[in-house]
Enzyme design. Structure first.
Site, mmCIF file in Angstrom:
data_model
loop_
_atom_site.group_PDB
_atom_site.id
_atom_site.type_symbol
_atom_site.label_atom_id
_atom_site.label_comp_id
_atom_site.label_asym_id
_atom_site.label_seq_id
_atom_site.Cartn_x
_atom_site.Cartn_y
_atom_site.Cartn_z
ATOM 1 C CD GLU A 23 -3.080 -0.807 2.248
ATOM 2 O OE1 GLU A 23 -3.110 0.273 2.880
ATOM 3 O OE2 GLU A 23 -3.914 -1.706 2.408
ATOM 4 C CG HIS A 86 -7.643 -0.779 -0.566
ATOM 5 N ND1 HIS A 86 -8.991 -0.761 -0.264
ATOM 6 C CD2 HIS A 86 -7.011 -0.309 0.535
ATOM 7 C CE1 HIS A 86 -9.144 -0.296 0.968
ATOM 8 N NE2 HIS A 86 -7.967 -0.003 1.467
HETATM 9 ZN ZN LIG Z 1 -7.429 0.751 3.278
#
Ligand SMILES: [Zn+2]
Length: 144
Positions: A23, A86
């Protein structure tokens, strides 16, 4: 509503491609308008401090956040939101995202990155009076 330029929009989406399969995360600097709109004037890429689970968690080092906030203030910019990606998951907030979001009135932008390519970008406003009744509300993203 969240307003941002095409280049800032591309910048935060590309950051998610660069850090894939981890991420990415960062800060949106800009201004709060009288009608509740947040206008982004700068996207600050941050490092993901979650070394234990960086593929599905993010955390901005508080020291880095303070530095970004101070540099923004010097330019007359406020923190108006945060963004993260994500990897191979939808651009929807998770319960963890809500639990770890504390900036009421700010935007939280999530980009899904599918197989290394930025796909959908959604924004949510962290609404509520305080921590106990905070919630994410879908908001419109406008590219200006
Ligand atoms: Zn998240």
């Amino acid at each position: 509503m969240l307003k941002l330029s095409q280049s800032d929009y591309v910048s935060l989406r590309q950051h998610g491609e660069e850090t894939y399969p981890h991420e990415c995360c960062g800060v949106l600097l800009g201004s709060f308008d009288d009608d509740g709109t947040r206008t982004v004037t700068r996207v600050a890429h941050c490092g993901n401090a979650r070394k234990d689970s960086p593929h599905n968690r993010y955390h901005i080092d508080p020291k880095e956040l303070i530095r970004v906030q101070r540099e923004g203030r010097e330019r007359g910019e406020d923190i108006v939101g945060f963004y993260h990606s994500h990897p191979d998951h939808p651009a929807a907030w998770s319960q963890t995202d809500l639990a770890e979001a504390h900036w009421l009135g700010c935007s939280y932008v999530i980009t899904s990155v599918e197989k290394g390519k930025a796909a959908v970008t959604n924004s949510f406003e962290l609404a509520g009076r305080d921590e106990s009744d905070k919630k994410f509300v879908d908001e419109q993203t406008v590219i200006v």
